[in-house]
Design a protein around this motif. Structure first.
Motif, PDB file in Angstrom:
ATOM      1  N   LEU A 121      -0.632  -2.033  -3.507  1.00 46.40           N
ATOM      2  CA  LEU A 121      -0.867  -0.642  -3.289  1.00 46.40           C
ATOM      3  C   LEU A 121      -1.253  -0.539  -1.717  1.00 46.40           C
ATOM      4  O   LEU A 121      -0.833   0.261  -0.949  1.00 46.40           O
ATOM      5  CB  LEU A 121      -1.942  -0.106  -4.191  1.00 46.40           C
ATOM      6  N   LYS A 179      -0.135  -2.154   0.583  1.00 47.50           N
ATOM      7  CA  LYS A 179       1.258  -2.280   1.409  1.00 47.50           C
ATOM      8  C   LYS A 179       1.810  -0.943   1.283  1.00 47.50           C
ATOM      9  O   LYS A 179       2.619  -0.352   2.405  1.00 47.50           O
ATOM     10  CB  LYS A 179       1.947  -3.484   1.167  1.00 47.50           C
ATOM     11  N   SER A 180       2.063  -0.474   0.080  1.00 48.44           N
ATOM     12  CA  SER A 180       2.824   0.772  -0.287  1.00 48.44           C
ATOM     13  C   SER A 180       2.325   2.093   0.237  1.00 48.44           C
ATOM     14  O   SER A 180       2.694   3.167   0.632  1.00 48.44           O
ATOM     15  CB  SER A 180       3.290   0.767  -1.575  1.00 48.44           C
ATOM     16  N   ASP A 181       0.909   2.090  -0.073  1.00 43.45           N
ATOM     17  CA  ASP A 181       0.139   3.442   0.078  1.00 43.45           C
ATOM     18  C   ASP A 181      -1.309   3.047   0.376  1.00 43.45           C
ATOM     19  O   ASP A 181      -2.191   2.979  -0.110  1.00 43.45           O
ATOM     20  CB  ASP A 181       0.282   4.079  -1.139  1.00 43.45           C
ATOM     21  N   GLN A 198      -3.626   4.491   2.140  1.00 42.46           N
ATOM     22  CA  GLN A 198      -4.794   5.582   1.667  1.00 42.46           C
ATOM     23  C   GLN A 198      -5.049   5.581   0.402  1.00 42.46           C
ATOM     24  O   GLN A 198      -6.532   5.564   0.117  1.00 42.46           O
ATOM     25  CB  GLN A 198      -4.033   6.687   2.020  1.00 42.46           C
ATOM     26  N   ALA A 199      -4.403   5.547  -0.592  1.00 42.28           N
ATOM     27  CA  ALA A 199      -4.778   5.274  -2.174  1.00 42.28           C
ATOM     28  C   ALA A 199      -5.551   3.990  -2.399  1.00 42.28           C
ATOM     29  O   ALA A 199      -6.338   4.049  -3.013  1.00 42.28           O
ATOM     30  CB  ALA A 199      -3.489   5.295  -2.854  1.00 42.28           C
ATOM     31  N   ARG A 201      -9.104   4.520  -0.783  1.00 45.68           N
ATOM     32  CA  ARG A 201      -9.691   5.672  -1.107  1.00 45.68           C
ATOM     33  C   ARG A 201     -10.914   5.574  -1.632  1.00 45.68           C
ATOM     34  O   ARG A 201     -12.152   6.411  -1.182  1.00 45.68           O
ATOM     35  CB  ARG A 201      -9.184   6.537  -2.227  1.00 45.68           C
ATOM     36  N   ALA A 257      -5.938   0.259   6.923  1.00 38.85           N
ATOM     37  CA  ALA A 257      -4.614   0.938   6.608  1.00 38.85           C
ATOM     38  C   ALA A 257      -3.332   0.666   7.534  1.00 38.85           C
ATOM     39  O   ALA A 257      -2.170   0.462   7.147  1.00 38.85           O
ATOM     40  CB  ALA A 257      -5.047   2.365   6.510  1.00 38.85           C
TER      41      ALA A 257
END
Length: 101
Positions: free
Chosen positions: A22, A24-26, A28-29, A32, A45
């Motif tokens: 996650l 790598k792909s998102d 911020q998520a 969080r 990030a």
């Protein structure tokens, strides 16, 4: 919020493959719920190895972090090369001349 928090997060990411993916792909998520400053969150990030290194993150954590975010070994070395000597590593633990603490 602290160097410990950043390093602990990286350590935890090494053991949580789903969250590492996650990151790598998102990113911020993935970050969080982490208790980080804006600068720490941004560096993590965006794969900002130089900033993380200057914050004090140990290279033995930076190397696996760089792989998690897709930074090649060559790019890792290139990012940190200008910082050689910017930090010194030491320990408060010293042995006296007889080898005793």
């Amino acid at each position: 919020m602290s160097l410990f928090a950043v390093q602990r997060l990286i350590f935890d990411l090494k053991h949580d493959k789903g969250r590492a993916a996650l990151l790598k792909s998102d990113p911020q998520a993935a970050l969080r719920d982490a208790d980080l400053t804006d600068a720490e969150r941004s560096a993590l990030a965006h794969g900002d190895l130089a900033s993380l290194y200057l914050m004090g993150v140990h290279p033995l954590l930076l190397a696996p972090y760089s792989r998690m975010v897709g930074i090649s070994r060559a790019d890792y070395q290139h990012a940190l090369a200008p910082l050689k000597g910017a930090r010194t590593f030491c320990s408060d633990y010293r042995l006296d001349s007889r080898g005793e603490a």
